[in-house]
Design a protein around this motif. Sequence first.
Motif: not given
Length: 216
Positions: A30-31, A64-65, A69-71, A114-115
Amino acid sequence: MYQPRAFEETRIAVLHDLILRYPLATLVTTDPDGPGANHIPLHLAHDGSSCGVLQGHVARANPIWQNASKGEVLVIFHGPQRYISPSWYVTKTETGKVVPTWNYVVVHAYGPLQVRDDPAWVCTQMETLTQSQESGFARPWGVSDAPADFTERLIQQVVGMEIPISRMIGKWKVSQNQPLQNRHSVIAHLQQDEHPFSREMAELIRFTLQNDEALP
């Protein structure tokens, strides 16, 4: 995902096997501008959890990274798929009450993105992914085969990411809702077909058919 009970696949080992055999995933996020999708090969690593963790990398220029979204994100792995003609069913000549369908197998995996913006982590991930794909070749290529300064520059241009899998959903739509005689007939037609996925789909149907025929 719509999931009739007949098509449910919940065995972790079976879901993991499809991910390992078909690692090119559709990563849905979700961007800020809405839903986004990227197609990325992901390596399934075992971290001691029941579902494992997916590891990969993307170009640093890929937002994307930064925008994920945080979810949770959704990762889709597609296995063999094949159109099934109603003319293959034995019951076509008996009742005529048959229609075309599409057989397929798919795994949906969920988890947080997670990056891993760490050159050493990215290098290890590249080596692991490469080894997993090169293992079947007579003379497998390794990351170390390329000049070190060349790979170091490339590693700086990518970002690693990891998705600990929180849950998985498997859907094996392989003719389980058809009478046994139709399933046998579909297998026979697929074995004679030249489409690349036909033989694999025939084996998937055969596997579920054997399990069902073994039931009392």
